[in-house]
Design a protein around this motif. Sequence first.
Motif, PDB file in Angstrom:
ATOM      1  N   GLU A 207      22.392  41.944  52.120  1.00 52.16           N
ATOM      2  CA  GLU A 207      20.912  41.557  51.534  1.00 52.16           C
ATOM      3  C   GLU A 207      21.176  40.273  50.910  1.00 52.16           C
ATOM      4  OE1 GLU A 207      20.389  44.434  48.671  1.00 52.16           O
ATOM      5  OE2 GLU A 207      19.402  45.774  50.083  1.00 52.16           O
ATOM      6  N   LYS A 209      20.860  36.797  49.703  1.00 52.31           N
ATOM      7  CA  LYS A 209      19.680  35.634  48.628  1.00 52.31           C
ATOM      8  C   LYS A 209      20.806  34.719  48.123  1.00 52.31           C
ATOM      9  CE  LYS A 209      21.507  39.574  44.862  1.00 52.31           C
ATOM     10  NZ  LYS A 209      20.326  40.612  44.616  1.00 52.31           N
ATOM     11  N   TYR A 211      23.068  32.763  45.048  1.00 55.68           N
ATOM     12  CA  TYR A 211      23.485  33.018  44.212  1.00 55.68           C
ATOM     13  C   TYR A 211      24.334  32.053  44.156  1.00 55.68           C
ATOM     14  CZ  TYR A 211      27.910  34.823  46.564  1.00 55.68           C
ATOM     15  OH  TYR A 211      28.741  35.412  47.382  1.00 55.68           O
ATOM     16  N   VAL A 245      23.771  31.397  50.262  1.00 54.91           N
ATOM     17  CA  VAL A 245      22.904  32.618  50.569  1.00 54.91           C
ATOM     18  C   VAL A 245      23.407  33.090  51.336  1.00 54.91           C
ATOM     19  CG1 VAL A 245      20.669  33.025  52.310  1.00 54.91           C
ATOM     20  CG2 VAL A 245      20.817  31.089  50.780  1.00 54.91           C
ATOM     21  N   ASP A 247      24.962  38.007  50.635  1.00 58.06           N
ATOM     22  CA  ASP A 247      25.404  39.494  50.532  1.00 58.06           C
ATOM     23  C   ASP A 247      26.732  38.311  49.347  1.00 58.06           C
ATOM     24  OD1 ASP A 247      26.325  41.769  49.760  1.00 58.06           O
ATOM     25  OD2 ASP A 247      24.796  42.770  51.678  1.00 58.06           O
ATOM     26  N   GLU A 248      26.026  39.090  47.981  1.00 58.06           N
ATOM     27  CA  GLU A 248      26.881  39.206  46.954  1.00 58.06           C
ATOM     28  C   GLU A 248      28.399  40.376  46.314  1.00 58.06           C
ATOM     29  OE1 GLU A 248      26.779  37.969  42.404  1.00 58.06           O
ATOM     30  OE2 GLU A 248      24.861  38.460  43.366  1.00 58.06           O
TER      31      GLU A 248
END
Length: 358
Positions: A207, A209, A211, A245, A247-248
């Motif tokens: 995922e 996003k 951060y 961008v 997946d943290e």
Amino acid sequence: MRELGKQFRPPLKWIVFGLVGIHLLIAATWGIAYLLLNHIVDWFDPSVGHPIWKQFLTIEVGLFLVFAFGTFARIFIKPVRRQMDWFFHLISAMKELSKGNFEVTLKTNLRYMGQFGPLISSFNEMASELNQMEKMRQEFISNVSHEFQSPLTSISGFARALQRDDLPTDTRHHYLDIIEMESKRLSRLSDNLLKLTSLESKHHPFEAKPYRLDRQLRHIILSSEPLWQEKNIEMEVELPEVTVVADEDLMSQVWINLLHNSIKFTPEGGTIGVRLTVGHKQVHAVLFNSGPDISDEALPHLFERFFREDKSREREGGGSGLGLSIVKKIIEMHGGEIAASNRLKGGAQFAISLPYDN
């Protein structure tokens, strides 16, 4: 090869057609020779007309034409026969490949392979890749067995020692601590194997996003403060504001692994640095420490599974040799790159590049 020839033997009707064709060819050759000889005799000297002489010459011309047709046919059929031989060898090699013999190869000869050339080259390349993968699989199984066998042997040995009734209390507690430590090491090894298998299966949740990467690194450094303060390590941190961008959660595993490795190998009173810089369509992260250099022999294999430069020291520290493999896989999943090197001032350095959209 003989069995393959039997499998590809033509049906009976085609054999009959072939025999009839051969007789028709002989008859046609005889007719052509007869007409040709009559034409030559009539043109040269019409008075020569003895039947025996003409029959003899007809036979000679006919045999010559048959030999000529056979020679031309052989010239054209020979490459086809060679290609069929290659085809049979290819089928035989594919059967060997299906049985697990990945060392099979096909000899290449550009003169006779024709349209089978790219196919044979691709087959040899595929067999070579499968052979390499099989060796890696066997090595992986051997490494996994070795890594599990070591703590299991320790657990079994100390559990057997605990059965002694005359064992002092402090020794008993010491043995129990070792059993607990080895059990935790087995658990970490199992978790890392499952994690690496999941990442390589391409079905692992991903995922990405936006951060703040600088905030993530700063949080991980602060959460590890007890570890680096215990060794009086100085932290050099340069973290400008950067949004990526990615997946943290996965990237968090990368930074935790690299930072903990740096703390482990940095001596008392040493230095660890974490720096972020932004380039054209890439963000660069560098983690370095003042610990020992990585040997030249180890650098090319540092991200391989179960590789450890100093196996005894790593085993004492609880390492499994899978951490850097997981790190590299996560970075590659994000379309980035990671490289290890030694600093001019001494110590190891890990440089990571990630895609960055300005």
